[in-house]
Design an enzyme around this catalytic site. Structure first.
Site, PDB file in Angstrom:
ATOM      1  N   HIS A   1       0.666  -1.085   0.066  1.00 52.77           N
ATOM      2  CA  HIS A   1       0.502   0.221   0.240  1.00 52.77           C
ATOM      3  C   HIS A   1       1.049   0.673  -0.313  1.00 52.77           C
ATOM      4  O   HIS A   1       0.640   2.234   0.055  1.00 52.77           O
ATOM      5  CB  HIS A   1      -0.696   0.053   1.128  1.00 52.77           C
ATOM      6  CG  HIS A   1      -1.664  -1.770   1.587  1.00 52.77           C
ATOM      7  ND1 HIS A   1      -2.869  -1.778   0.059  1.00 52.77           N
ATOM      8  CD2 HIS A   1      -1.136  -2.081   2.729  1.00 52.77           C
ATOM      9  CE1 HIS A   1      -3.543  -2.933   1.283  1.00 52.77           C
ATOM     10  NE2 HIS A   1      -2.388  -3.304   2.174  1.00 52.77           N
TER      11      HIS A   1
ATOM     12  N   HIS B   1      -7.431  -4.776  -0.773  1.00 53.29           N
ATOM     13  CA  HIS B   1      -6.132  -6.093  -1.398  1.00 53.29           C
ATOM     14  C   HIS B   1      -7.240  -6.208  -2.501  1.00 53.29           C
ATOM     15  O   HIS B   1      -6.885  -7.810  -2.885  1.00 53.29           O
ATOM     16  CB  HIS B   1      -6.238  -6.951   0.054  1.00 53.29           C
ATOM     17  CG  HIS B   1      -6.106  -6.164   1.512  1.00 53.29           C
ATOM     18  ND1 HIS B   1      -6.849  -5.768   2.370  1.00 53.29           N
ATOM     19  CD2 HIS B   1      -4.467  -6.466   1.837  1.00 53.29           C
ATOM     20  CE1 HIS B   1      -6.318  -5.224   3.014  1.00 53.29           C
ATOM     21  NE2 HIS B   1      -4.979  -6.069   2.833  1.00 53.29           N
TER      22      HIS B   1
END
Lengths: 332, 332
Positions: free
Chosen positions: A56, A215
């Site tokens: 991320h 995700h």
């Protein structure tokens, strides 16, 4: 899968080593267990520690520095860090006023941060972020997911902690910012986790995933691809409905964050910003603070999320205050 | 083609409008002709103006502000701006000490900026950037292409101009930084120009394009995909060879810029940084300044470029000096 990697098992360490080297004036990397801290330890303040699965970037290590985090604990890609990482980080940065963990609401993260707090010999509290209004409960989550709004929580709480505020006050601000922040994301392509070697999900050239997680978790609906204004309209509607369901009046100032998931050009993110700001004005929301770019990514996913934070004087003060980190820097 | 756009003919205007709105404290947008300036006009300095085709964001508009550009002229995607844009921008920002254009070496840009200078009623000079060591002559270029090193030229010249330096001195620094800067890029995927609607070039899942240009122009060779260290090795070798061929000693301090082309995750860019810094050390090059991220993109291309700038005291001073733009901000 085409990626700039060597051995899959070394991706995280090599990347973190590059990060720590490129920003050695700001951050220091420790391995075994793995965590990053400010290069200059802060004194006499609540220390703010975050962490979560990697992939991320720049979340979270990119937000270490004055006015934001004291430390971050990166797990493997899309995998929670382990409690020994949080314990070691807390030991390293603790500065006599307690430890505040900022944790995105995913089952693995919640469990591992809780285990760490149980062993922690310091006063501590946790802010759980849950800004994603797309779905309640998801692949890795009970309750709402924490996504890009986490950056706003980390910025504001980090700012407050620099003033010497106590642990309870810092936690209260974090909870308030989280409650006043709502996000929703759209995927145009899947991401590819290096260890998996193939796309996390299949999506046709004519489709988008509305409400996707960071995700690649499923969102609200697989929909037909359409014009940006139509996509942004539905996102803004979801966010406004979320605030209304919480009883928050939307007729006010707001911070608008247009976040790229990793493979979407800045040109498109600014086009989304343009569309969203216009639509928000139609709801009486005046965007007075902005952030546009890749701030909470999902590896190489094409797509973007829209985050809105309803401002008040306290949040504005802490958003505007100086910050000096690898990924956010202003005011000094 | 899946992109966040509405009508293809409005992509640029909508995106620029979003950009100008998100950064209205720093930049102001004019349309017909299209250019962007600082919100606060600078006084009594050489004004620095750049421009070129869009699709390379944040280049150039993202570098408008104190310590860098006074104005930028964006063309349509991968298309040169027209002379009326440069003339209007120069008229708007001119501050009695002349105009310095910073132009990437592409035939269309060179021609249009030259036409603008011929009509310009002010003292002027041009720095032509040509840092790409991959190829001499290319699809749109006679001579070497100007790529991500342009950011370093704009930063250093912008800093010098703030000190009140005269036009010739600013041009001389720009030429010096350009001569001491070398870049090479690698594409893993093509980019897709919105108006074309399909990939600019075909590339197999097992291939990379070594030396690709920022419009997807062919590079040195179509090669087999391989490990990051092997790719970075060849890039570093190309850069070191380039400096040697110019008679520049490489045994010195350098700035290392790892630039993403738009669709490559930060995690991979930092891994490339780690690999490149190690290899450079083996050549006696000590990396003391760093920049890692998407600074000169090629729309949605997956890939990255490596840029090295050999530092001296003057370049270090102007790289380190305060800058306050949407895409680069430090020191104040």
């Amino acid at each position: 899968m085409k990626k700039f990697i060597n051995q899959i098992e070394n991706v995280l360490t090599e990347s973190l080593s590059g990060f720590a080297s490129a920003h050695r004036d700001l951050v220091t990397l420790q391995l075994d267990p793995t965590y990053l801290t400010r290069s200059q330890k802060a004194q006499n303040k609540v220390v703010i520690i975050s962490g979560g699965g990697s992939g991320h970037e720049p979340l979270h290590a990119g937000y270490i520095g004055f006015g934001m985090l004291d430390a971050a604990c990166p797990g493997q890609v899309f995998t929670s860090p382990t409690p020994d990482q949080m314990l070691a980080a807390a030991e390293a940065v603790h500065a006599d006023k307690g430890v505040l963990f900022i944790v995105k609401n995913y089952a693995g993260d919640v469990m591992n941060f809780e285990m760490a707090t149980e062993m922690l010999p310091f006063e501590h509290a946790t802010v759980l972020t849950s800004d994603d209004c797309a779905v309640v409960n998801s692949t890795y989550t009970t309750g709402r997911r924490g996504v890009a709004g986490t950056v706003i929580v980390e910025k504001c709480v980090g700012s407050l902690a620099e003033t010497g505020a106590d642990l309870a006050t810092c936690k209260a601000l974090g909870d308030k910012v989280n409650a006043r922040t709502s996000s929703i994301g759209v995927a145009l392509t899947s991401c590819t986790v290096p260890a998996a070697g193939r796309a996390t999900f299949d999506i046709a050239e004519t489709e988008l995933e509305m409400g996707v997680g960071i995700h690649g978790e499923p969102g609200r609906k697989r929909e037909q691809m359409r014009k940006a204004d139509a996509i942004v309209h539905d996102c803004v509607q979801a966010i406004v409905t979320d605030f209304q369901s919480k009883g928050l009046p939307t007729n006010q100032e707001a911070l608008l964050l247009i976040n790229g998931f990793g493979a979407t050009p800045l040109m498109e993110l600014y086009l989304i910003y343009h569309s969203a700001a216009k639509l928000l004005a139609g709801h009486g929301i005046c965007v007075t603070r902005s952030l546009v770019g890749n701030y909470t990514t999902a590896l190489d996913m094409a797509g973007a999320s829209i985050t809105l934070c309803l401002l008040d004087d306290e949040i504005k003060q802490h958003w505007d205050s100086p910050v000096h980190t690898p990924a956010l820097r202003w005011g000094r």
